[in-house]
Enzyme design. Structure first.
Site, PDB file in Angstrom:
ATOM      1  N   THR A 170       5.452   6.543   3.323  1.00 42.32           N
ATOM      2  CA  THR A 170       4.270   5.962   3.969  1.00 42.32           C
ATOM      3  C   THR A 170       3.769   4.828   3.113  1.00 42.32           C
ATOM      4  OG1 THR A 170       2.196   6.336   5.071  1.00 42.32           O
ATOM      5  CG2 THR A 170       2.493   7.508   3.045  1.00 42.32           C
ATOM      6  N   LYS A 226       0.866  -1.173   0.000  1.00 41.88           N
ATOM      7  CA  LYS A 226       0.000   0.000   0.000  1.00 41.88           C
ATOM      8  C   LYS A 226       0.904   1.226   0.000  1.00 41.88           C
ATOM      9  CE  LYS A 226      -1.069   2.504   2.893  1.00 41.88           C
ATOM     10  NZ  LYS A 226      -0.619   3.910   3.272  1.00 41.88           N
TER      11      LYS A 226
END
Length: 410
Positions: free
Chosen positions: A197, A186
Site C-alpha cells: 500500500t 507515501k
C-alpha cells in the site's frame, strides 16, 4: 536555495522534490475527505511526458489503477497525476470505476489537457465510495505551481497513516546537461510489495523513450520498492508512476547511451531512498532495519533471503525489544528455500559477529542491546555459497502497530 551534496557520480539535492526537475509543478488541497489535512493533490508537467508504471500484484486492483493503465496505453505519455488520500476507491464496482473516470476527466478539463494524459491514484480505506462532491470541489481548487510550498502541499495530500512526508531528488550530468530526478511517496502500513500500500511518483527532465523508461523502472522496482516490508500485507492500490518530459535536452537515453549507467544510478538512488523512507515510517515503527545478504548463489536468492529475514515477525519484535536473538534470523534463512549450507553461514549485527561455522559466537549482550536500541539497525548474513548479494528494508513490530490497525476506520 537548493543545497547539494556530492555522492560519487551523482549529486543529491538535499531539499529537492518531485518538482525540482524542469517543467514540473504540483499542488495539494484540503477537499474535505479528511478532517483538516490536505487530501487531494496533483503533479503536472508543462509538456506531455513519456511515462512508465508498475502496479500492485493483488487480484483486486482498484479502479484508479484500471483508469491509469488505460491512460498510459493510449500514447505512453502523461502530463498530470491526480491523487486523493483517505479513500482507496477499491472494491467499489462499476460506481468506483465511473468515479475514477470522472476524476480523470474533470482534472483534464481544469488543467486544459487531453484526458488520456491524466493518471489517477487513490489511497485509504477499501470498500467505501468516493465522496464525489468533495472530489469535484477539490479538483477545481488545484493550481499547480513550481514552488517548495506547493511540493510540500502535494506530499502532505497523499499521506494516510504516514507520520512523515517522503521525498528524494538527485541530479546527474548527461551529455553535458544537468538531468534531475525527483520523487515523492507515501506508505506506512500494508507494506509488502509486489507492490504494497504505497504510492510513488517520480519525475525527471531527462529525454528517454517510454520503452527504455519502463525497462529501467521494472528493474529498479525489483531492487528497491519490492524489497521493503512492514507487515506482510499487499494492497489493492499500489503503483509507481514515472514521467520524463525531456526538457533537460540531453541526447535520448537508452541502454546504449554511454552515460546510461550514470542515469540508472541516479534513478535507483531516488527509488531506494523513497523505499527506505517508507520502511522506516512503518506503522508504529521505531527503527529502520536493513538486511544485507552476501555469498548467495543467485541475485534472486539473495533478495529472497534478505526479505524473509526483514519480514519475520519474530525478527522484527526482537529488534523492537533490543534482543540479539540470532536464532530467529537463522529460522528465516532456513525457510527461505534458497541454497544454504549451514556450516558456511555468518551472521553479524553491523560488525558484531553472532554466528559462524554453524556455531554461536561469544559476544556481549549489553553491546548488542545498545546497538539494537539505535533507530537504524543493520543485519548482515553471508551464505558462503556464491558471489551474489541482495538487500531488503523493513521496520520493527511494536504495540502501536496493533493499536493503529485495530482502529483504522474509527
Amino acid at each position: 536555495m537548493l543545497q547539494t551534496k556530492e555522492t560519487s557520480t551523482i549529486t543529491k539535492i538535499e531539499n529537492g522534490s518531485v518538482i525540482t526537475p524542469k517543467g514540473f509543478s504540483a499542488d495539494g488541497v484540503h477537499a474535505g475527505l479528511r478532517y483538516s489535512k490536505n487530501d487531494l493533490g496533483v503533479i503536472f508537467s508543462e509538456v506531455p511526458a513519456n511515462c512508465a508504471a508498475v502496479y500492485t500484484q493483488s487480484h483486486f486492483q482498484a479502479a484508479p489503477i484500471i483508469v491509469t493503465q488505460e491512460s498510459i496505453a493510449k500514447e505512453g505519455m502523461l502530463q498530470a497525476i491526480v491523487v486523493n488520500s483517505a479513500n482507496a476507491n477499491a472494491c467499489t464496482g462499476e460506481q468506483g470505476l465511473k468515479d475514477a473516470y470522472e476524476m480523470r476527466e474533470r482534472s483534464a478539463n481544469i488543467l486544459q489537457i487531453e484526458k488520456h494524459y491524466v493518471a489517477v491514484a487513490s489511497t485509504g480505506v477499501i470498500g467505501e465510495f468516493l465522496k464525489m462532491d468533495k472530489i469535484r470541489n477539490g479538483i477545481d481548487l488545484l493550481k499547480p505551481e513550481a514552488t517548495e510550498e506547493a511540493a510540500i502541499d502535494f506530499q502532505q495530500a497523499i499521506l494516510t497513516t504516514d507520520l512523515v512526508m517522503k521525498a528524494s531528488c538527485y541530479e546527474v550530468m548527461i551529455d553535458g546537461k544537468k538531468v534531475t530526478i525527483g520523487g515523492a511517496a507515501k506508505g506506512s502500513g500494508m507494506i509488502h510489495p509486489n507492490m504494497a500500500t504505497m504510492l510513488a511518483f517520480v519525475t525527471t527532465d531527462a529525454k528517454i523513450d517510454s520503452e527504455s523508461l519502463q525497462s529501467l523502472l521494472s528493474e529498479t522496482t525489483d531492487k528497491t520498492y519490492n524489497q521493503i516490508t512492514v507487515d506482510g500485507d499487499t494492497s489493492t492500490n499500489d503503483m509507481v508512476v514515472v514521467m520524463a518530459n525531456g526538457l533537460a535536452d540531453n541526447e535520448p537515453l537508452t541502454k546504449n547511451h554511454p552515460e546510461w549507467e550514470a542515469f540508472k544510478s541516479a534513478f535507483q538512488a531516488v527509488s531506494e531512498e523513497l523505499a527506505k523512507q517508507i520502511a522506516k515510517d512503518g506503522e508504529g515503527a521505531t527503527k529502520l532495519i536493513e538486511v544485507e545478504v552476501t555469498g548467495a548463489k543467485t541475485k534472486q536468492e539473495a533478495n529472497v533471503v534478505a526479505k524473509k529475514i526483514v519480514g519475520s515477525s519474530l525478527v522484527k519484535t526482537a529488534v523492537y525489544g533490543a534482543d540479539a536473538n540470532w536464532g530467529r534470523i537463522i529460522c528465516a534463512v532456513g525457510y527461505s528455500e534458497a541454497a544454504v549450507e549451514p556450516e558456511k553461514i555468518d551472521i553479524f549485527l553491523e560488525d558484531l559477529c553472532l554466528f559462524t561455522n554453524n556455531s554461536p559466537q561469544p559476544f556481549s549482550e549489553e553491546v548488542a542491546a545498545e546497538y539494537l536500541k539505535r533507530d537504524q539497525v543493520k543485519i548482515l548474513v553471508n551464505l558462503g555459497v556464491g558471489e551474489e548479494t541482495g538487500k531488503a528494508w523493513g521496520c520493527d513490530l511494536t504495540y502501536d502497530y496493533v493499536k493503529i490497525n485495530a482502529s483504522y476506520r474509527t
